[in-house]
Design an enzyme around this catalytic site. Structure first.
Site, PDB file in Angstrom:
ATOM      1  N   LYS A   1       0.816  -1.222   0.000  1.00  0.00           N
ATOM      2  CA  LYS A   1       0.000   0.000   0.000  1.00  0.00           C
ATOM      3  C   LYS A   1       0.845   1.267   0.000  1.00  0.00           C
ATOM      4  CE  LYS A   1      -1.449   0.929   4.781  1.00  0.00           C
ATOM      5  NZ  LYS A   1      -2.588   1.411   5.561  1.00  0.00           N
ATOM      6  N   ASP A   2       2.136   1.147   0.306  1.00  0.00           N
ATOM      7  CA  ASP A   2       3.009   2.319   0.252  1.00  0.00           C
ATOM      8  C   ASP A   2       3.624   2.523  -1.132  1.00  0.00           C
ATOM      9  OD1 ASP A   2       2.560   2.905   2.926  1.00  0.00           O
ATOM     10  OD2 ASP A   2       4.189   1.609   3.597  1.00  0.00           O
TER      11      ASP A   2
ATOM     12  N   ARG B   1      -8.457   8.454   4.455  1.00  0.00           N
ATOM     13  CA  ARG B   1      -9.380   7.379   4.109  1.00  0.00           C
ATOM     14  C   ARG B   1     -10.133   6.894   5.345  1.00  0.00           C
ATOM     15  NH1 ARG B   1      -8.685   2.124   4.998  1.00  0.00           N
ATOM     16  NH2 ARG B   1      -6.569   2.510   5.723  1.00  0.00           N
ATOM     17  N   ARG B   2      -9.404   6.644   6.419  1.00  0.00           N
ATOM     18  CA  ARG B   2     -10.049   6.150   7.641  1.00  0.00           C
ATOM     19  C   ARG B   2     -10.949   7.222   8.240  1.00  0.00           C
ATOM     20  NH1 ARG B   2      -4.274   3.724   9.451  1.00  0.00           N
ATOM     21  NH2 ARG B   2      -4.471   1.708   8.427  1.00  0.00           N
TER      22      ARG B   2
ATOM     23  N   ARG C   1       1.136  10.601  14.106  1.00  0.00           N
ATOM     24  CA  ARG C   1       2.173  10.105  13.196  1.00  0.00           C
ATOM     25  C   ARG C   1       3.192   9.281  13.975  1.00  0.00           C
ATOM     26  NH1 ARG C   1       4.346  11.775   8.629  1.00  0.00           N
ATOM     27  NH2 ARG C   1       5.129   9.678   8.862  1.00  0.00           N
TER      28      ARG C   1
ATOM     29  N   ARG D   1       3.311   5.219  18.026  1.00  0.00           N
ATOM     30  CA  ARG D   1       1.865   5.480  18.132  1.00  0.00           C
ATOM     31  C   ARG D   1       1.248   4.805  19.346  1.00  0.00           C
ATOM     32  NH1 ARG D   1      -0.699   5.943  12.103  1.00  0.00           N
ATOM     33  NH2 ARG D   1       1.164   6.847  11.212  1.00  0.00           N
TER      34      ARG D   1
ATOM     35  N   CYS E   1      -1.848   8.512  -1.841  1.00  0.00           N
ATOM     36  CA  CYS E   1      -2.142   8.380  -0.416  1.00  0.00           C
ATOM     37  C   CYS E   1      -2.759   9.660   0.135  1.00  0.00           C
ATOM     38  CB  CYS E   1      -0.945   7.893   0.385  1.00  0.00           C
ATOM     39  SG  CYS E   1       0.407   9.038   0.429  1.00  0.00           S
TER      40      CYS E   1
END
Ligand code: DPM
Length: 335
Positions: free
Chosen positions: A99-100, A150-151, A168, A174, A262
């Site tokens: 996904k990156d 997106r989330r 971040r 996190r 992204c």
């Protein structure tokens, strides 16, 4: 040139067998190291004679920790330094979270393997004081940490009593920010990353498609190589998981056709039903589809997967997706 490089990096062992060092590039975070080690272990198992060396590097995405991902505005945030090292022959392959990886890779590179997907869904990790709750039952105005547009876009709509703020840093940072301060009631992370870190026990809720669909390629690992390095491409190609490749080609074609990256809130959900994957061998044909080279997987099936992604993107574009994404980008730039 390739031959010269191979001879530079190879030698004969005691039994006269030729050994070659294969260098694998990775980011320095613990998750990146775990992901890279798992791919290295699979390669070593399949090719006991190779010698693998892991080279860890920092990327822009690792260095800029105070800005939301979508605001940095650099496309290959987590991949550029690694691709530079590939280009300079300092490494032979690089392991990424798919996904990156942008849906269009810089020329000269290709994704030579997409490994079997882990759980692609997003997960809720609660502050210890909220254990037992769900997003639905968290108190009004609880702050949820995520810097994924997106989330936030999907969850805001579904759970209007919650607030969303950027968070971040790598996974370790996190979880520390969540546990040691009172800023966040919960954070949202990919289940796959948590699972690979051995933190399944922190997952209190897995979000299904009705709550939050996942990012294109989420949960799958990709091996990026020099597109012309036939030896390495052949070696890594056995790592492809056919179902995952086809799902990810469809997803990446969808995102590419929507011109998303992204920094836009685009989410997907894919399934393989009645799989009809036919294995064919394309020996000297090298087709890349959305950056992926999978010459041992039916080209027809890959074309259908790509077409599916494009058709769905066109359907959304006909219903106004372009305008929505333009506004989303403008709002994001103004943040
Ligand atoms: C991308 C996004 C995030 C990562 C955006 C998104 C999450 C950013 C954030 C493109 N890359 O998902 O909408 O939460 O602030 C990333 C993670 C993994 C790969 C971590 C995560 C691990 C899972 C995997 C960061 N990249 O999403 O929790 O292999 O898919």
């Amino acid at each position: 040139k390739l031959f010269k490089l191979i001879s530079l990096l190879s030698w004969q062992d005691g039994s006269g067998k030729v050994c070659r060092v294969i260098r694998i590039g990775t980011r320095k975070s613990q998750l990146a190291r775990i992901q890279t080690d798992s791919v290295a272990a699979k390669l070593k198992e399949l090719n006991p004679d190779i010698n693998l060396e892991i080279v860890a590097m920092s990327t822009i995405g690792d260095k800029i920790l105070d800005t939301a991902l979508s605001k940095i505005g650099e496309k290959s945030l987590f991949t550029k330094e690694l691709e530079n090292a590939l280009e300079r022959n300092e490494v032979d392959l690089v392991v990424h979270s798919l996904k990156d990886l942008p849906t269009t890779l810089p020329s000269g590179f290709t994704i030579g393997a997409v490994l079997k997907r882990e759980n692609p869904h997003d997960a809720v990790v609660l502050h210890p004081k909220h254990i037992g709750k769900t997003l639905e039952t968290l108190p009004d105005n609880s702050v949820i940490g995520t810097s994924s547009l997106r989330r936030a876009a999907q969850l805001k709509k579904r759970f209007s009593h919650l607030e969303f703020k950027d968070i971040r840093g790598n996974l370790n940072t996190r979880l520390k920010k969540l546990d040691e301060k009172a800023d966040f009631a919960a954070i949202i992370l990919a289940a796959a990353g948590l699972r690979r870190m051995g933190w399944d026990n922190r997952i209190s809720q897995i979000l299904g498609p009705e709550d939050c669909m996942y990012a294109v390629g989420q949960g799958a690992l990709a091996v990026e190589v020099r597109a012309r390095d036939a030896d390495i491409l052949e070696m890594v190609s056995v790592l492809h998981d056919p179902d995952t490749v086809l799902r990810c080609i469809a997803e990446r074609a969808f995102l590419r056709h929507l011109e998303g990256g992204c920094s836009v809130p685009v989410a997907v959900h894919t399934e393989v039903k009645d799989s009809q994957v036919v294995f064919l061998y394309f020996v000297d044909e090298q087709f890349q589809r959305v950056g992926v080279t999978a010459s041992k997987i039916s080209g027809e099936a890959q074309d259908r997967a790509e077409r599916l992604g494009i058709d769905l993107a066109n359907l959304l574009l006909s219903k106004g997706a372009k305008e929505i994404l333009t506004v989303a980008r403008q709002l994001n730039d103004a943040r």
